[in-house]
Design a protein around this motif. Sequence first.
Motif, mmCIF file in Angstrom:
data_model
loop_
_atom_site.group_PDB
_atom_site.id
_atom_site.type_symbol
_atom_site.label_atom_id
_atom_site.label_comp_id
_atom_site.label_asym_id
_atom_site.label_seq_id
_atom_site.Cartn_x
_atom_site.Cartn_y
_atom_site.Cartn_z
ATOM 1 N N GLU A 52 0.716 -1.375 -0.038
ATOM 2 C CA GLU A 52 -0.049 -0.003 0.087
ATOM 3 C C GLU A 52 1.080 1.236 0.165
ATOM 4 O O GLU A 52 1.933 1.256 0.799
ATOM 5 C CB GLU A 52 -0.856 0.032 1.330
ATOM 6 C CG GLU A 52 -1.856 1.141 1.341
ATOM 7 C CD GLU A 52 -3.099 1.071 2.266
ATOM 8 O OE1 GLU A 52 -3.746 2.074 2.477
ATOM 9 O OE2 GLU A 52 -2.888 -0.193 2.847
ATOM 10 N N GLN A 53 0.674 2.129 -0.838
ATOM 11 C CA GLN A 53 1.191 3.328 -0.998
ATOM 12 C C GLN A 53 2.901 2.943 -1.392
ATOM 13 O O GLN A 53 3.666 3.383 -0.405
ATOM 14 C CB GLN A 53 1.098 4.096 0.160
ATOM 15 C CG GLN A 53 -0.424 4.950 0.053
ATOM 16 C CD GLN A 53 -0.271 5.817 1.319
ATOM 17 O OE1 GLN A 53 0.053 5.562 2.403
ATOM 18 N NE2 GLN A 53 -1.120 7.137 1.065
ATOM 19 N N CYS A 54 3.001 2.118 -2.552
ATOM 20 C CA CYS A 54 4.370 1.901 -2.558
ATOM 21 C C CYS A 54 4.662 2.220 -4.274
ATOM 22 O O CYS A 54 4.307 2.247 -4.880
ATOM 23 C CB CYS A 54 4.552 0.353 -2.439
ATOM 24 S SG CYS A 54 4.346 -0.168 -0.848
ATOM 25 N N ALA A 55 6.251 2.324 -4.229
ATOM 26 C CA ALA A 55 6.734 2.713 -5.524
ATOM 27 C C ALA A 55 7.738 1.474 -6.090
ATOM 28 O O ALA A 55 8.458 1.221 -5.060
ATOM 29 C CB ALA A 55 7.450 4.012 -5.509
ATOM 30 N N ILE A 56 7.765 0.817 -7.094
ATOM 31 C CA ILE A 56 8.394 -0.247 -7.592
ATOM 32 C C ILE A 56 9.172 0.241 -8.737
ATOM 33 O O ILE A 56 9.042 0.586 -9.696
ATOM 34 C CB ILE A 56 7.559 -1.302 -7.800
ATOM 35 C CG1 ILE A 56 6.725 -1.730 -6.648
ATOM 36 C CG2 ILE A 56 8.345 -2.583 -8.077
ATOM 37 C CD1 ILE A 56 5.754 -3.077 -6.864
ATOM 38 N N ALA A 57 10.525 -0.001 -8.602
ATOM 39 C CA ALA A 57 11.444 -0.068 -9.657
ATOM 40 C C ALA A 57 11.882 -1.461 -9.884
ATOM 41 O O ALA A 57 12.205 -2.319 -8.835
ATOM 42 C CB ALA A 57 12.682 0.951 -9.412
ATOM 43 N N ALA A 58 12.288 -1.777 -11.273
ATOM 44 C CA ALA A 58 12.682 -3.452 -11.501
ATOM 45 C C ALA A 58 13.392 -3.261 -12.539
ATOM 46 O O ALA A 58 13.230 -2.847 -13.927
ATOM 47 C CB ALA A 58 11.446 -4.120 -11.420
ATOM 48 N N ASP A 59 14.385 -3.994 -12.389
ATOM 49 C CA ASP A 59 15.140 -4.966 -13.640
ATOM 50 C C ASP A 59 15.352 -6.321 -13.197
ATOM 51 O O ASP A 59 16.391 -6.633 -12.915
ATOM 52 C CB ASP A 59 16.566 -3.977 -13.906
ATOM 53 C CG ASP A 59 17.056 -4.334 -15.184
ATOM 54 O OD1 ASP A 59 16.546 -5.292 -15.961
ATOM 55 O OD2 ASP A 59 18.121 -3.796 -15.891
ATOM 56 N N ALA A 60 14.182 -6.936 -13.558
ATOM 57 C CA ALA A 60 14.168 -8.257 -13.093
ATOM 58 C C ALA A 60 13.798 -9.372 -14.069
ATOM 59 O O ALA A 60 13.235 -9.131 -15.136
ATOM 60 C CB ALA A 60 13.282 -8.455 -11.915
ATOM 61 N N ASP A 61 14.239 -10.551 -13.840
ATOM 62 C CA ASP A 61 13.698 -11.849 -14.584
ATOM 63 C C ASP A 61 12.304 -12.217 -14.207
ATOM 64 O O ASP A 61 11.433 -12.308 -15.285
ATOM 65 C CB ASP A 61 14.529 -13.075 -14.203
ATOM 66 C CG ASP A 61 16.096 -12.910 -14.603
ATOM 67 O OD1 ASP A 61 16.495 -11.870 -15.640
ATOM 68 O OD2 ASP A 61 17.170 -13.093 -13.892
ATOM 69 N N ALA A 62 11.753 -12.238 -12.998
ATOM 70 C CA ALA A 62 10.371 -12.657 -12.581
ATOM 71 C C ALA A 62 10.223 -12.025 -11.394
ATOM 72 O O ALA A 62 10.989 -11.750 -10.472
ATOM 73 C CB ALA A 62 10.425 -14.194 -12.676
ATOM 74 N N VAL A 63 9.059 -11.561 -11.274
ATOM 75 C CA VAL A 63 8.383 -10.847 -10.157
ATOM 76 C C VAL A 63 6.895 -11.452 -9.918
ATOM 77 O O VAL A 63 6.093 -11.508 -10.674
ATOM 78 C CB VAL A 63 8.290 -9.173 -10.290
ATOM 79 C CG1 VAL A 63 7.545 -8.732 -9.074
ATOM 80 C CG2 VAL A 63 9.545 -8.627 -10.419
ATOM 81 N N ASP A 64 7.139 -12.161 -8.817
ATOM 82 C CA ASP A 64 5.737 -12.932 -8.587
ATOM 83 C C ASP A 64 4.831 -12.061 -7.331
ATOM 84 O O ASP A 64 5.257 -12.018 -6.141
ATOM 85 C CB ASP A 64 6.123 -14.125 -7.640
ATOM 86 C CG ASP A 64 4.829 -15.044 -7.528
ATOM 87 O OD1 ASP A 64 3.795 -14.939 -7.678
ATOM 88 O OD2 ASP A 64 5.391 -16.526 -7.124
ATOM 89 N N LEU A 65 3.685 -11.642 -7.883
ATOM 90 C CA LEU A 65 2.608 -10.974 -6.979
ATOM 91 C C LEU A 65 1.446 -11.719 -7.106
ATOM 92 O O LEU A 65 0.429 -11.080 -6.869
ATOM 93 C CB LEU A 65 2.291 -9.516 -7.526
ATOM 94 C CG LEU A 65 3.604 -8.558 -7.150
ATOM 95 C CD1 LEU A 65 3.656 -7.523 -8.231
ATOM 96 C CD2 LEU A 65 3.700 -8.279 -5.784
ATOM 97 N N VAL A 66 1.351 -12.912 -7.170
ATOM 98 C CA VAL A 66 0.119 -13.833 -7.110
ATOM 99 C C VAL A 66 -0.506 -13.813 -6.015
ATOM 100 O O VAL A 66 -0.027 -13.809 -4.737
ATOM 101 C CB VAL A 66 0.586 -15.413 -7.417
ATOM 102 C CG1 VAL A 66 -0.823 -16.135 -7.312
ATOM 103 C CG2 VAL A 66 1.080 -15.511 -9.027
ATOM 104 N N GLY A 67 -1.607 -13.596 -5.930
ATOM 105 C CA GLY A 67 -2.820 -13.370 -4.748
ATOM 106 C C GLY A 67 -2.228 -12.158 -3.929
ATOM 107 O O GLY A 67 -2.692 -12.029 -2.749
ATOM 108 N N ALA A 68 -1.639 -11.132 -4.368
ATOM 109 C CA ALA A 68 -1.275 -9.989 -3.602
ATOM 110 C C ALA A 68 -2.227 -8.849 -3.597
ATOM 111 O O ALA A 68 -3.121 -9.126 -4.462
ATOM 112 C CB ALA A 68 0.247 -9.399 -4.087
#
Length: 216
Positions: A52-68
């Motif tokens: 909640e109220q988050c900022a995401i930066a990414a240079d990634a192979d895989a990001v799992d947010l299943v059920g989040a």
Amino acid sequence: MARASDSLVAPRVSPPDLPPRLEHARPSRGADLLAAELDLHGTADLAHASLEQCAIAADADAVDLVGATLIDVELVDARIASLRVRDANLRRVRVTGGRLGTLDLSGARIDELELRGVRIDYLNLGGAKATDVEIADCAIRTLDMPQAELTRVRFADTRTDEVDPRGLRAAHVDLRGLDAGAFLDANSLRGTTLSSFQVQLLAPVLAAGIGIHVLD
């Protein structure tokens, strides 16, 4: 009688409500994060987490947010090969710029989502229930939305090679700004709004769907 375009209701999308200061946090499965800033690399497991109220930066192979659960979350210029957000709950989420190999939103429950200026190889909305979605200035190679329930969704200056709308349930879905190479099932576009030019392109498919043979 009002025309379809006159009664079309635009999506009601507002930017994420982010605080002026965010605390750096590390991703973890089932995490409960508030006012956090995440910088993701490699493989990040945030399945069933609450952001909640988050900022995401990414240079990634895989990001799992299943059920989040994601409320007031922003991703800017993220590069992720596989972003799995299946069966998640999203509210006021904005993704701007960047490149996503796969964005899997199948089965997600979405309330206010903005995708702007994103390159996506495969966008999966299969079985999702989405309200108030704006997709603008995006390049999407394949767009799948079978059995999706979409309300107040608009595409603007967006192109895609192929769309699978089989079983789509649509209300106030504006496809006029979607330059699609092909629709796999034009008969599933009931409830959407198209331009006259798009309808001309789809005429042979629509005619075949109701048993009309077109011969020159």
